[in-house]
Design a protein around this motif. Structure first.
Motif, short mmCIF file in Angstrom:
data_model
loop_
_atom_site.label_atom_id
_atom_site.label_comp_id
_atom_site.label_asym_id
_atom_site.label_seq_id
_atom_site.Cartn_x
_atom_site.Cartn_y
_atom_site.Cartn_z
N TYR A 170 0.83 -1.20 0.00
CA TYR A 170 0.00 0.00 0.00
C TYR A 170 0.87 1.25 0.00
O TYR A 170 1.93 1.30 0.62
CB TYR A 170 -0.89 0.04 1.25
CG TYR A 170 -1.89 -1.08 1.33
CD1 TYR A 170 -1.60 -2.25 2.01
CD2 TYR A 170 -3.14 -0.96 0.71
CE1 TYR A 170 -2.52 -3.29 2.08
CE2 TYR A 170 -4.06 -2.00 0.78
CZ TYR A 170 -3.74 -3.16 1.46
OH TYR A 170 -4.65 -4.18 1.52
N ALA A 171 0.36 2.27 -0.67
CA ALA A 171 0.97 3.58 -0.53
C ALA A 171 0.76 4.07 0.90
O ALA A 171 -0.27 3.76 1.53
CB ALA A 171 0.35 4.55 -1.53
N ASP A 172 1.70 4.84 1.38
CA ASP A 172 1.59 5.34 2.75
C ASP A 172 0.32 6.15 2.97
O ASP A 172 -0.25 6.14 4.05
CB ASP A 172 2.81 6.19 3.08
CG ASP A 172 4.08 5.37 3.26
OD1 ASP A 172 5.17 5.97 3.24
OD2 ASP A 172 3.97 4.14 3.41
N SER A 173 -0.10 6.84 1.93
CA SER A 173 -1.26 7.73 2.05
C SER A 173 -2.57 6.98 2.29
O SER A 173 -3.55 7.58 2.74
CB SER A 173 -1.38 8.60 0.80
OG SER A 173 -1.53 7.80 -0.35
N VAL A 174 -2.60 5.69 1.99
CA VAL A 174 -3.86 4.94 2.15
C VAL A 174 -3.72 3.79 3.14
O VAL A 174 -4.73 3.14 3.47
CB VAL A 174 -4.35 4.38 0.80
CG1 VAL A 174 -4.45 5.50 -0.23
CG2 VAL A 174 -3.46 3.25 0.29
N LYS A 175 -2.52 3.54 3.62
CA LYS A 175 -2.29 2.42 4.53
C LYS A 175 -3.16 2.58 5.78
O LYS A 175 -3.23 3.66 6.37
CB LYS A 175 -0.82 2.36 4.90
CG LYS A 175 -0.37 1.04 5.48
CD LYS A 175 1.15 1.02 5.61
CE LYS A 175 1.84 1.08 4.28
NZ LYS A 175 3.32 0.98 4.40
N GLY A 176 -3.83 1.51 6.15
CA GLY A 176 -4.71 1.54 7.30
C GLY A 176 -6.13 1.95 6.98
O GLY A 176 -7.04 1.78 7.80
N ARG A 177 -6.36 2.51 5.79
CA ARG A 177 -7.71 2.92 5.38
C ARG A 177 -8.23 2.09 4.22
O ARG A 177 -9.44 1.83 4.13
CB ARG A 177 -7.71 4.40 4.97
CG ARG A 177 -7.31 5.34 6.07
CD ARG A 177 -7.52 6.80 5.65
NE ARG A 177 -6.71 7.18 4.50
CZ ARG A 177 -7.23 7.65 3.35
NH1 ARG A 177 -8.52 7.80 3.21
NH2 ARG A 177 -6.41 7.98 2.36
N PHE A 178 -7.35 1.70 3.31
CA PHE A 178 -7.74 0.94 2.13
C PHE A 178 -7.28 -0.51 2.27
O PHE A 178 -6.24 -0.79 2.86
CB PHE A 178 -7.10 1.52 0.88
CG PHE A 178 -7.62 2.86 0.45
CD1 PHE A 178 -8.43 3.64 1.26
CD2 PHE A 178 -7.28 3.37 -0.81
CE1 PHE A 178 -8.91 4.86 0.85
CE2 PHE A 178 -7.74 4.61 -1.24
CZ PHE A 178 -8.54 5.35 -0.39
N THR A 179 -8.06 -1.42 1.69
CA THR A 179 -7.72 -2.84 1.68
C THR A 179 -7.94 -3.40 0.28
O THR A 179 -9.03 -3.27 -0.27
CB THR A 179 -8.57 -3.63 2.68
OG1 THR A 179 -8.40 -3.09 4.00
CG2 THR A 179 -8.15 -5.10 2.69
N ILE A 180 -6.89 -4.01 -0.26
CA ILE A 180 -7.00 -4.67 -1.56
C ILE A 180 -7.21 -6.16 -1.33
O ILE A 180 -6.61 -6.75 -0.42
CB ILE A 180 -5.75 -4.39 -2.43
CG1 ILE A 180 -5.96 -4.89 -3.86
CG2 ILE A 180 -4.49 -4.97 -1.80
CD1 ILE A 180 -4.86 -4.43 -4.83
N SER A 181 -8.06 -6.76 -2.15
CA SER A 181 -8.30 -8.19 -2.07
C SER A 181 -8.64 -8.71 -3.46
O SER A 181 -8.87 -7.91 -4.38
CB SER A 181 -9.43 -8.49 -1.08
OG SER A 181 -10.64 -7.90 -1.51
N ARG A 182 -8.69 -10.00 -3.59
CA ARG A 182 -9.02 -10.58 -4.90
C ARG A 182 -9.77 -11.88 -4.71
O ARG A 182 -9.61 -12.57 -3.70
CB ARG A 182 -7.76 -10.80 -5.73
CG ARG A 182 -6.80 -11.84 -5.19
CD ARG A 182 -5.49 -11.82 -5.99
NE ARG A 182 -5.70 -12.20 -7.38
CZ ARG A 182 -4.86 -11.88 -8.38
NH1 ARG A 182 -3.75 -11.17 -8.11
NH2 ARG A 182 -5.10 -12.27 -9.61
N ASP A 183 -10.55 -12.22 -5.73
CA ASP A 183 -11.26 -13.48 -5.79
C ASP A 183 -10.92 -14.10 -7.13
O ASP A 183 -11.49 -13.69 -8.17
CB ASP A 183 -12.76 -13.26 -5.64
CG ASP A 183 -13.54 -14.56 -5.57
OD1 ASP A 183 -13.04 -15.59 -6.03
OD2 ASP A 183 -14.68 -14.52 -5.07
N ASN A 184 -10.00 -15.04 -7.14
CA ASN A 184 -9.56 -15.62 -8.41
C ASN A 184 -10.65 -16.45 -9.08
O ASN A 184 -10.64 -16.61 -10.30
CB ASN A 184 -8.30 -16.46 -8.19
CG ASN A 184 -7.07 -15.60 -7.96
OD1 ASN A 184 -7.08 -14.38 -8.19
ND2 ASN A 184 -5.99 -16.21 -7.49
N ALA A 185 -11.58 -16.94 -8.31
CA ALA A 185 -12.69 -17.68 -8.90
C ALA A 185 -13.62 -16.77 -9.69
O ALA A 185 -14.30 -17.21 -10.62
CB ALA A 185 -13.47 -18.41 -7.82
#
Length: 122
Positions: free
Chosen positions: A60-75
């Motif tokens: 994460y970029a420092d500016s969004v760390k702790g506020r944004f969450t990236i995730s994925r669903d490969n299915a």
């Protein structure tokens, strides 16, 4: 033909949340790391977050760390960006992108979506 289609943007107030989605087609999704970038008016496109092909590694970029969450669903061939505690400075066009490596540099990403607008009012 590879396509990345973002959705979920909109106009929200400061402190609100949004979840962006990026649906991929035309590529073996599980073989690619995915990233989110954003570009505000008059500014260069900047890295926001990245996730490895397995989902086990994130960055994460420092500016969004702790506020944004990236995730994925490969299915579902989909990557998400959960954005909480939004600030006016988060206002930008958000693009998802795919890379066969894993990193923050735009040059590493070979496929890009068209983007979705996120506007945060104060």
């Amino acid at each position: 033909q590879v396509q990345l289609a973002e959705s979920g943007g909109g106009l929200v107030q400061a402190g609100d949340s949004l979840r962006l989605s990026c649906a991929a087609s035309g590529l073996t999704f599980s073989r690619y790391a995915m990233g989110w970038f954003r570009q505000a008016p008059g500014k260069e496109r900047e890295f926001v977050a990245a996730i490895s092909w397995s989902g086990l590694s994130t960055d994460y970029a420092d500016s969004v760390k702790g506020r944004f969450t990236i995730s994925r669903d490969n299915a579902k061939n989909t990557v998400y960006l959960q954005m909480n505690s939004l600030k006016p400075e988060d206002t930008a066009v958000y693009n998802c992108a795919a890379t066969s490596s894993f990193g923050r540099a735009r040059s590493e990403y070979v496929y890009w979506g068209q983007g979705t607008q996120v506007t945060v009012s104060s």
